[in-house]
Design a protein around this motif. Structure first.
Motif, PDB file in Angstrom:
ATOM      1  N   ARG A 160       0.832  -1.207   0.000  1.00 33.62           N
ATOM      2  CA  ARG A 160       0.000   0.000   0.000  1.00 33.62           C
ATOM      3  C   ARG A 160       0.866   1.257   0.000  1.00 33.62           C
ATOM      4  NH1 ARG A 160      -3.426   0.841   4.252  1.00 33.62           N
ATOM      5  NH2 ARG A 160      -4.746   2.125   2.936  1.00 33.62           N
ATOM      6  N   SER A 195       0.881   3.908  -2.890  1.00 31.29           N
ATOM      7  CA  SER A 195       0.583   5.314  -2.605  1.00 31.29           C
ATOM      8  C   SER A 195       1.635   6.227  -3.225  1.00 31.29           C
ATOM      9  CB  SER A 195       0.516   5.527  -1.095  1.00 31.29           C
ATOM     10  OG  SER A 195       0.250   6.870  -0.793  1.00 31.29           O
ATOM     11  N   ASP A 215      -5.896   0.877  -5.778  1.00 32.01           N
ATOM     12  CA  ASP A 215      -5.904   1.479  -4.446  1.00 32.01           C
ATOM     13  C   ASP A 215      -7.122   1.010  -3.652  1.00 32.01           C
ATOM     14  OD1 ASP A 215      -4.591   3.293  -2.620  1.00 32.01           O
ATOM     15  OD2 ASP A 215      -6.262   4.677  -2.936  1.00 32.01           O
ATOM     16  N   LEU A 237      -6.669  -2.647  -2.637  1.00 33.19           N
ATOM     17  CA  LEU A 237      -5.695  -2.771  -1.550  1.00 33.19           C
ATOM     18  C   LEU A 237      -6.310  -2.373  -0.210  1.00 33.19           C
ATOM     19  CD1 LEU A 237      -2.518  -1.346  -3.306  1.00 33.19           C
ATOM     20  CD2 LEU A 237      -2.954  -3.735  -2.706  1.00 33.19           C
ATOM     21  N   ASP A 238      -7.078  -1.294  -0.209  1.00 38.61           N
ATOM     22  CA  ASP A 238      -7.734  -0.855   1.032  1.00 38.61           C
ATOM     23  C   ASP A 238      -8.683  -1.917   1.564  1.00 38.61           C
ATOM     24  OD1 ASP A 238      -6.382   1.548   0.875  1.00 38.61           O
ATOM     25  OD2 ASP A 238      -8.123   2.729   0.257  1.00 38.61           O
TER      26      ASP A 238
END
Length: 168
Positions: free
Chosen positions: A107, A111, A147, A150-151
């Motif tokens: 992550r 990011s 993203d 992944l969250d």
């Protein structure tokens, strides 16, 4: 390192940085997939590896279009995160915590890539043509979709570990 004289120089540098970051990630994803226990995380690693390789291919095309060499810069940020992960993995015996540590690093890497591609897109809007912008927009969309995945996976792994700890 070359001096940055204008926005185009910074644009090229940032693209090289992303290229190196993606290359480092492709190199580590397969290795990490052998260490994880979570089937979902293995799937995430495969998706991340495929995405990173696709981005390398896109960047190769952009560098060719720009008559620039993609090699030359090292993404120290990604290198540092991967080194930190290896230190954590060497000192972790709980495989659930290992999986969470791996996903946490993914992550963080992601990011950094997301922000890097956002910056590149802003530079490109000022210094390049629509074809380059279209490729960069597609890469950024891919990063944003990843993203979210992944969250969701991170939340599921943390909740799983919390339940296991509560049962002890």
């Amino acid at each position: 390192m070359k001096q940055f004289e204008d926005l185009r120089d910074l644009f090229i540098h940032q693209m090289k940085d992303r290229y190196d970051s993606e290359t480092q990630q492709v190199g580590v994803y397969h290795e990490l997939s052998m260490r994880v226990k979570s089937v979902g995380l293995k799937r995430i690693l495969a998706i991340c590896e495929k995405s990173a390789q696709k981005h390398i291919d896109f960047l190769d095309e952009l560098f060719t279009d720009l008559h620039e060499n993609q090699v030359g810069d090292i993404c120290e940020c990604s290198l540092g995160m991967i080194k930190e992960l290896n230190m954590i993995l060497d000192n972790t015996s709980n495989h659930n915590i290992t999986d969470i540590a791996i996903l946490s690093t993914i992550r963080q890497l992601h990011s950094n890539d997301l922000t890097g591609y956002q910056n590149i897109l802003m530079y490109a809007d000022q210094v390049h043509d629509d074809a380059i912008l279209d490729v960069l927009k597609q890469m950024l969309k891919n990063e944003k979709d990843l993203d979210q995945l992944l969250d969701e996976t991170m939340l599921a792994l943390i909740q799983k570990e919390h339940v296991l700890e509560a049962d002890i």
